[in-house]
Design an enzyme around this catalytic site. Structure first.
Site, PDB file in Angstrom:
ATOM      1  N   ASN A  35      -5.253 -11.077  -3.379  1.00 26.25           N
ATOM      2  CA  ASN A  35      -5.084 -10.516  -2.043  1.00 26.25           C
ATOM      3  C   ASN A  35      -4.567  -9.087  -2.063  1.00 26.25           C
ATOM      4  OD1 ASN A  35      -2.549 -11.179  -2.968  1.00 26.25           O
ATOM      5  ND2 ASN A  35      -2.082 -12.629  -1.342  1.00 26.25           N
ATOM      6  N   SER A  91       0.819  -1.227   0.000  1.00 31.82           N
ATOM      7  CA  SER A  91       0.000   0.000   0.000  1.00 31.82           C
ATOM      8  C   SER A  91       0.846   1.267   0.000  1.00 31.82           C
ATOM      9  CB  SER A  91      -0.959   0.004   1.200  1.00 31.82           C
ATOM     10  OG  SER A  91      -1.774  -1.139   1.169  1.00 31.82           O
ATOM     11  N   THR A  92       1.931   1.227  -0.752  1.00 25.68           N
ATOM     12  CA  THR A  92       2.811   2.391  -0.851  1.00 25.68           C
ATOM     13  C   THR A  92       2.542   3.237  -2.088  1.00 25.68           C
ATOM     14  OG1 THR A  92       4.453   1.000  -1.948  1.00 25.68           O
ATOM     15  CG2 THR A  92       4.706   1.308   0.431  1.00 25.68           C
ATOM     16  N   GLY A 147      -4.959  -5.131  -4.152  1.00 24.57           N
ATOM     17  CA  GLY A 147      -5.566  -4.275  -5.159  1.00 24.57           C
ATOM     18  C   GLY A 147      -4.666  -3.093  -5.437  1.00 24.57           C
ATOM     19  N   HIS A 148      -4.637  -2.656  -6.683  1.00 25.06           N
ATOM     20  CA  HIS A 148      -3.763  -1.557  -7.084  1.00 25.06           C
ATOM     21  C   HIS A 148      -4.592  -0.467  -7.753  1.00 25.06           C
ATOM     22  CE1 HIS A 148      -1.137  -5.166  -6.943  1.00 25.06           C
ATOM     23  NE2 HIS A 148      -0.353  -4.330  -6.313  1.00 25.06           N
ATOM     24  N   THR A 207       2.686 -12.957   3.666  1.00 24.88           N
ATOM     25  CA  THR A 207       1.946 -13.455   2.523  1.00 24.88           C
ATOM     26  C   THR A 207       2.502 -14.815   2.094  1.00 24.88           C
ATOM     27  OG1 THR A 207       1.005 -12.819   0.384  1.00 24.88           O
ATOM     28  CG2 THR A 207       3.345 -12.299   0.745  1.00 24.88           C
ATOM     29  N   GLY A 249      -0.464  12.964  -3.013  1.00 27.77           N
ATOM     30  CA  GLY A 249      -1.892  12.712  -3.137  1.00 27.77           C
ATOM     31  C   GLY A 249      -2.130  11.505  -4.019  1.00 27.77           C
TER      32      GLY A 249
END
Length: 343
Positions: free
Chosen positions: A40, A14-15, A42-43, A202, A330
């Site tokens: 597992n 999540s970076t 999402g992008h 994971t 952002g």
């Protein structure tokens, strides 16, 4: 030919891999985009006009203006229903001149059965419980009577993917014909199966070597690695495991930010202070050439500039020449800045 740029996460996920992948695709015009995603993760990518893509199967680089090939590697685990949805959502980009290739050994997710098999670990180790591990285990069992697990076999009776599943030879030829390739990794280095947080991790390693193998890309084709990081690393909510000794768990209230939710499960993310130790370990194993530091908007200029310095010191301490080249302020294309323009 060194023509593959690989995006990889240097922390817990999540970076902003989806953001920088979309940004680079629009800027650099790759003709081939490739990944080996699992359900597992999402992008997300939002372009300059505000159009949003949230992919669990397709690469975010499909926004490239020069797109010719979209490739899903042998290490992929995917839902056919989800794939069809994503293709439909981007049918204006995936026109007749764009080839979609699925590696014959990619794993097909049985959404009901594989998710059911992971119900226990979803609560015990903070897994997303999307069925990725169960699907991989079924593939590893190598049952010769099972014709429901790899894309080659499923394509024989499910016409939805028959046109996309290629042979290994066709896969290799597509890579050879590509001029510039954007390869997109998933999840995060510190979530790797063989790093120190097992079993709170994971089901595979999240390193350049592993992702290149999962995509069938020969090592000499690698041009550069773009590592992604955020000023405050996160982990998924619940019992998702520990953190590095030089960081502490924070609250979103302490940061003055609205709590973030995970892309797939919509749980509130856990958030931590930046870890120099984590960055050293990631630099040693991943050896990025460039770094995208995201969520700089959560800090003052002095705060994110200090983290830029820490990242580059961590790199130098591990014989890595990485430089922080991109900064994120952002969620959209317009929020990505070149470091040279703001420092």
């Amino acid at each position: 030919m060194k023509n593959v740029d690989l995006v990889i996460d240097l922390q817990f996920g999540s970076t902003g891999k989806g953001l920088i992948a979309g940004y680079l695709a629009e800027k650099n015009g790759y003709d081939t985009v490739i990944n080996a995603n699992m359900p597992n993760a999402g992008h997300t990518y939002i372009n300059a006009e505000g159009r949003k893509w949230m992919h669990k199967v397709l690469p975010n680089g499909i926004v490239s203006p020069n797109l010719k090939r979209v490739m899903l590697g042998a290490g992929s685990v995917f839902s056919i229903n989800r794939l069809m949805e994503e293709i439909e959502m981007s049918k204006d980009l995936l026109h007749d001149k764009v080839a979609i290739l699925i590696h014959p050994m990619a794993t097909v997710l049985d959404e009901e059965a594989h998710k059911k098999a992971e119900v226990g670990i979803a609560t015990s180790i903070g897994s997303t419980g999307q069925g990725s591990m169960a699907a991989m285990v079924e593939k590893l069992q190598r049952d010769p009577t099972n014709n429901t697990i790899v894309a080659r076999d499923v394509a024989q009776y499910d016409g939805r993917i028959a046109q996309y599943v290629c042979t290994v030879e066709e896969w290799d030829m597509a890579l050879m014909a590509s001029e510039r390739i954007l390869a997109e990794g998933a999840q995060g280095f510190s979530l790797s199966l063989n790093q120190e947080f097992y079993p709170y991790c994971t089901s595979r390693d999240c390193t350049p070597a592993r992702f290149l193998a999962d995509m069938g890309i020969p090592l000499p084709m690698l041009n550069k690695v773009i590592g992604t990081a955020r000023c405050h690393p996160i982990r998924v909510g619940g019992t998702s495991g520990g953190h590095y000794p030089d960081q502490e768990e924070l609250t979103w209230e302490q940061l003055g930010q609205v709590p973030e939710l995970t892309t797939v499960t919509k749980k509130v993310r856990r958030v931590f202070s930046f870890s120099f130790i984590q960055m050293q370990k990631a630099m040693w194993t991943c050896q990025p050439d460039e770094v995208f530091l995201n969520f700089c908007n959560y800090l003052s200029p002095m705060g994110w500039q200090d983290i830029v310095h820490q990242i580059e010191v961590a790199a130098q301490s591990r014989y890595c020449d990485a430089e922080v080249k991109y900064l994120g302020f952002g969620p959209t294309f317009n929020d990505v800045e070149l470091r040279e323009d703001v420092m």
